[in-house]
Design a protein around this motif. Structure first.
Motif, mmCIF file in Angstrom:
data_model
loop_
_atom_site.group_PDB
_atom_site.id
_atom_site.type_symbol
_atom_site.label_atom_id
_atom_site.label_comp_id
_atom_site.label_asym_id
_atom_site.label_seq_id
_atom_site.Cartn_x
_atom_site.Cartn_y
_atom_site.Cartn_z
ATOM 1 N N TYR A 94 0.875 -1.158 0.000
ATOM 2 C CA TYR A 94 0.000 0.000 0.000
ATOM 3 C C TYR A 94 0.915 1.210 0.000
ATOM 4 O O TYR A 94 1.900 1.252 0.747
ATOM 5 C CB TYR A 94 -0.871 0.063 1.256
ATOM 6 C CG TYR A 94 -2.107 -0.789 1.210
ATOM 7 C CD1 TYR A 94 -3.161 -0.488 0.350
ATOM 8 C CD2 TYR A 94 -2.250 -1.873 2.061
ATOM 9 C CE1 TYR A 94 -4.306 -1.269 0.325
ATOM 10 C CE2 TYR A 94 -3.392 -2.657 2.043
ATOM 11 C CZ TYR A 94 -4.416 -2.347 1.170
ATOM 12 O OH TYR A 94 -5.548 -3.116 1.146
ATOM 13 N N ASN A 134 -5.533 3.407 -1.119
ATOM 14 C CA ASN A 134 -6.520 2.444 -0.623
ATOM 15 C C ASN A 134 -6.615 1.227 -1.530
ATOM 16 O O ASN A 134 -7.522 0.424 -1.401
ATOM 17 C CB ASN A 134 -7.892 3.107 -0.465
ATOM 18 C CG ASN A 134 -8.442 3.618 -1.786
ATOM 19 O OD1 ASN A 134 -7.806 3.503 -2.825
ATOM 20 N ND2 ASN A 134 -9.608 4.208 -1.723
ATOM 21 N N GLN A 135 -5.666 1.090 -2.460
ATOM 22 C CA GLN A 135 -5.636 -0.074 -3.339
ATOM 23 C C GLN A 135 -4.208 -0.619 -3.359
ATOM 24 O O GLN A 135 -3.244 0.133 -3.357
ATOM 25 C CB GLN A 135 -6.081 0.296 -4.754
ATOM 26 C CG GLN A 135 -6.286 -0.921 -5.618
ATOM 27 C CD GLN A 135 -7.035 -0.586 -6.911
ATOM 28 O OE1 GLN A 135 -7.337 0.559 -7.183
ATOM 29 N NE2 GLN A 135 -7.298 -1.609 -7.691
ATOM 30 N N LYS A 136 -4.096 -1.927 -3.402
ATOM 31 C CA LYS A 136 -2.787 -2.560 -3.400
ATOM 32 C C LYS A 136 -2.075 -2.318 -4.731
ATOM 33 O O LYS A 136 -2.704 -2.237 -5.785
ATOM 34 C CB LYS A 136 -2.915 -4.062 -3.160
ATOM 35 C CG LYS A 136 -3.438 -4.399 -1.788
ATOM 36 C CD LYS A 136 -3.691 -5.882 -1.660
ATOM 37 C CE LYS A 136 -4.347 -6.168 -0.317
ATOM 38 N NZ LYS A 136 -5.063 -7.423 -0.333
#
Length: 99
Positions: A11, A16-18
């Motif tokens: 992260y 908020n997204q891998k």
């Protein structure tokens, strides 16, 4: 800083997204100047989309979710890359992310 292997999933700060690491040591044009980033990544699990490539530095990582595969070849690459960073790489400015 310990350089993360390809395939590592992280992260980024404020993200908020891998992101999956696809490449290390990218030299790219930023503001008409060549700059160096520690990593090139793509959204996980989608993978590479040429319109959504992310360049970032180790300091931009908030959390390491998964560390990619490492073997003797990886160790050798990291050793050679660190030598390059301490010599030729010193003359290349670090890129700045828009995070």
């Amino acid at each position: 800083m310990k350089l993360l292997p390809i395939g590592s999933i992280v992260y980024l700060m404020g993200g908020n997204q891998k992101v999956v690491i696809l490449n290390r040591g990218a030299v790219v044009l930023q503001n008409e100047k060549e700059v160096l980033f520690d990593y090139t990544g793509a959204m996980y699990p989608e993978g590479l989309n040429p319109n959504q490539v992310y360049y970032f530095n180790h300091s931009d990582i908030d959390e390491i979710i998964f560390t990619g595969y490492s073997d003797k070849d990886e160790e050798r690459f990291v050793s050679l890359f660190e030598k390059w960073l301490n010599n030729e790489g010193k003359s290349i400015e670090r890129g700045k992310t828009d995070i």
